[in-house]
Design a protein around this motif. Structure first.
Motif, PDB file in Angstrom:
ATOM      1  N   GLY A 127       7.313  -1.908  -0.567  1.00 50.18           N
ATOM      2  CA  GLY A 127       5.851  -2.521  -1.536  1.00 50.18           C
ATOM      3  C   GLY A 127       4.933  -1.471  -2.301  1.00 50.18           C
ATOM      4  N   ARG A 183       2.013  -0.834  -4.770  1.00 44.85           N
ATOM      5  CA  ARG A 183       0.532  -1.263  -5.566  1.00 44.85           C
ATOM      6  C   ARG A 183      -0.198   0.049  -6.366  1.00 44.85           C
ATOM      7  N   VAL A 216      13.104  -1.871   1.767  1.00 41.66           N
ATOM      8  CA  VAL A 216      12.184  -2.723   1.021  1.00 41.66           C
ATOM      9  C   VAL A 216      10.712  -1.776   1.295  1.00 41.66           C
ATOM     10  N   ASP A 235       6.336 -13.682   1.654  1.00 43.29           N
ATOM     11  CA  ASP A 235       5.443 -13.764   0.893  1.00 43.29           C
ATOM     12  C   ASP A 235       5.363 -12.513   1.097  1.00 43.29           C
ATOM     13  N   LEU A 236       6.103 -11.888  -0.441  1.00 43.51           N
ATOM     14  CA  LEU A 236       6.493 -10.679  -1.402  1.00 43.51           C
ATOM     15  C   LEU A 236       5.699 -10.075  -1.744  1.00 43.51           C
ATOM     16  N   THR A 237       4.290 -11.066  -2.537  1.00 45.12           N
ATOM     17  CA  THR A 237       2.935 -10.417  -2.717  1.00 45.12           C
ATOM     18  C   THR A 237       1.736  -9.767  -1.623  1.00 45.12           C
ATOM     19  N   LEU A 257       5.820 -18.155  -2.300  1.00 42.87           N
ATOM     20  CA  LEU A 257       6.636 -17.347  -1.503  1.00 42.87           C
ATOM     21  C   LEU A 257       7.588 -17.222  -2.681  1.00 42.87           C
ATOM     22  N   VAL A 311       3.569  -7.653   0.895  1.00 41.49           N
ATOM     23  CA  VAL A 311       4.566  -7.278   1.172  1.00 41.49           C
ATOM     24  C   VAL A 311       3.967  -6.121   0.334  1.00 41.49           C
ATOM     25  N   VAL A 312       3.910  -6.723  -1.159  1.00 40.50           N
ATOM     26  CA  VAL A 312       3.338  -5.240  -2.104  1.00 40.50           C
ATOM     27  C   VAL A 312       1.840  -4.890  -2.032  1.00 40.50           C
ATOM     28  N   VAL A 313       0.859  -6.044  -1.762  1.00 40.70           N
ATOM     29  CA  VAL A 313      -0.621  -5.139  -1.218  1.00 40.70           C
ATOM     30  C   VAL A 313      -0.821  -4.392  -0.296  1.00 40.70           C
ATOM     31  N   ASP A 314       0.357  -4.940   0.546  1.00 41.52           N
ATOM     32  CA  ASP A 314      -0.232  -3.722   1.737  1.00 41.52           C
ATOM     33  C   ASP A 314       0.533  -3.127   1.738  1.00 41.52           C
ATOM     34  N   GLU A 315       1.951  -2.653   0.719  1.00 45.49           N
ATOM     35  CA  GLU A 315       2.721  -2.011   0.815  1.00 45.49           C
ATOM     36  C   GLU A 315       3.674  -0.963   1.701  1.00 45.49           C
ATOM     37  N   ILE A 316       4.041  -2.657   2.176  1.00 43.89           N
ATOM     38  CA  ILE A 316       5.010  -2.401   3.438  1.00 43.89           C
ATOM     39  C   ILE A 316       6.314  -2.282   3.161  1.00 43.89           C
ATOM     40  N   ALA A 317       6.697  -1.316   4.023  1.00 42.53           N
ATOM     41  CA  ALA A 317       8.052  -1.131   4.385  1.00 42.53           C
ATOM     42  C   ALA A 317       9.020  -1.349   4.902  1.00 42.53           C
ATOM     43  N   VAL A 318      10.224  -2.501   4.092  1.00 38.47           N
ATOM     44  CA  VAL A 318      11.105  -3.360   5.192  1.00 38.47           C
ATOM     45  C   VAL A 318      12.243  -2.960   5.099  1.00 38.47           C
ATOM     46  N   ARG A 354       0.852   0.100   4.667  1.00 31.33           N
ATOM     47  CA  ARG A 354       1.636   1.060   4.935  1.00 31.33           C
ATOM     48  C   ARG A 354       2.328   0.958   6.727  1.00 31.33           C
TER      49      ARG A 354
END
Lengths: 314, 314
Positions: A259, A261, A257, B246-248, A242, B250-257, B230
């Motif tokens: 993400g 990939r 922010v 868990d920012l990884t 984390l 966020v990357v793996v799921d390509e989420i927008a925060v 996403r």
């Protein structure tokens, strides 16, 4: 066949079973493959992966002699995912050399036909081995529009950071790449990309977009503080564990922010074909497959950039 | 004048100096003011604020008798910020009752003319005291387009969560509000908004948008895990300290925060005028200004919703 295999630890196997063809899939003879930080993480236990790692590669279709690269997210014929964008987030996907599917550190690799892309003649095998991470860098532009007037910053001068900076430079934006290693940043300087040591950051919070590609939890906060209010932070780093993150700062400054990939292989191939990026200076060493353990050791060493494996030269 | 003043601690001052008019500013006689979680944080030391807190209020312009509410982000006449959107992120701003400017827990408050909004006759004083947080809820729709077919989730059944849920409900999206308190969720149920206990979440990762309004670091990870790949996570919570994130993921799921803070007062007033939201059930107690310390204690008590202060009834 010859292969690097990860069980409890990584080892070279001179006699691993060759993959059998399956409907809708091709067998590719691997010519060149690159070691990614994710591979190093897999060896440390990330994803609990067991099998042949390797997801950055170029190879040959035996029947036609065509050179090909392959997207890494694989779905079965029953999946509704129709293109790379859907495949890369398909909940039922497996991932070449990362998650429940043998990868490319081997003489042969099995890949869905839908994942293949032909490599143009103007793109060498060494260059084509970079298509996967270069596509991941291109994904930034798929997700975030970068305008010519934008102040964009790339944080991190590792393999992925150097590719991200070169891709962002294609837009003509006001780009600054920040890292820790003058020798790595020099690769970008030679391409006319402005660079600086991250430690020399002025403290100005004026970036419209910051790409975080440090591979380390500490990158998030520095990237956030470089942004103007309502700026965009693109996250590319993946690592176990984390990040202690100032999310109140994200709210107060109304930051986005994103993400980011896997990305578009066709766009990456175009950039290579048109010489809009130069990946060859990132190669720091090459080994035959038999010396795969040495190749991994080299990739882990401080200051390393891309380590290639020559697998089936012909 | 009478005022609540925060020095080393909060106290009632019967004889605080009344504000003097300044060019481009108005003096507003405060009639009603609400206690926000930010006020409770200020008392604990957040922002290092000293002075009169209070930023949710309605009052009267003495000269004209007009009822007004006021945006909280204040810029000087030399600022290039021309509208609320720019003012709310102006680097030179001060903020009413939060950052270097006296607020509204007092008989009189000084506010830039540009920040004032007239309150329509159909909106009561009690309702108008909610315009500031309701505007913050409206800011979600300014930043994130919510489509009628979107699965939207609001996580948190505190004051802000209940306002966010009501604002998202105006879009007709597939909305579910999740919280911990059946009595608070019942306020939404009575408005026809579907609710559930967060502890009863099925584990389905299928939300297009999740609004995180729990006010707690633990909300981030739960909100993230509710999202489809996403998807968009809107952050509304602010609190002191870091979130182990868990920012990884966020990357793996390509989420927008998306960080989201202050919002449009005019939109909030329209929603109140048209009765598209109902804020009155959120009022759990009211006190005269002289009993401000009791009002704060009540606002801090478990299960509390909005505590109002009646300041200048007439």
């Amino acid at each position: 066949m010859r292969a690097l295999v990860l069980k409890d630890q990584l080892s070279f196997d001179p006699d691993y079973p060759a993959p059998a063809p399956a409907p809708g899939e091709a067998i590719v003879r691997v010519t060149r493959a690159g070691i990614c930080n994710t591979d190093l993480e897999l060896v440390k236990g990330y994803m609990g992966f067991r099998g042949i790692p390797g997801h950055e590669f170029v190879g040959v279709l035996e029947e036609t002699g065509e050179r090909v690269v392959a997207e890494i997210n694989c779905v079965g014929p029953g999946s509704p995912s129709r293109d790379w964008r859907e495949r890369s987030q398909d909940p039922g996907r497996d991932t070449l050399g990362i998650d429940r599917r043998d990868g490319a550190f081997a003489e042969w690799v099995r890949v869905p036909l839908a994942n293949l892309h032909r490599v143009p003649g103007a793109v060498s095998d060494d260059e084509a081995a970079f298509v996967e991470p270069l596509a991941a860098a291109c994904q930034i532009l798929e997700q975030v529009p970068i305008r010519p007037t934008d102040r964009a910053r790339v944080l991190g001068d590792g393999k992925l950071g150097l590719l991200c900076a070169q891709v962002l430079a294609t837009t003509g934006c006001d780009l600054l790449a920040l890292g820790k290693h003058p020798d790595k940043l020099a690769i970008l300087e030679r391409r006319g990309i402005r660079t600086a040591l991250a430690a020399d950051w002025s403290g100005a919070r004026d970036a419209d977009v910051v790409v975080e590609a440090t591979g380390s939890p500490a990158g998030f906060d520095l990237a956030r503080r470089m942004l103007r209010p309502r700026g965009t932070l693109v996250l590319k780093s993946t690592f176990a564990g984390l990040t202690p993150a100032d999310l109140t700062g994200v709210v107060v400054d109304e930051i986005a922010v994103i993400g980011s990939r896997c990305g578009p292989f066709d766009a990456a191939l175009r950039l290579l074909e048109r010489k809009q990026v130069d990946v060859l200076p990132l190669i720091c060493a090459r080994y035959p497959l038999e010396q795969g353990l040495q190749a991994f050791a080299r990739a882990r060493a401080p200051g390393a950039l891309k380590v290639l494996m020559d697998i089936s030269p012909f």
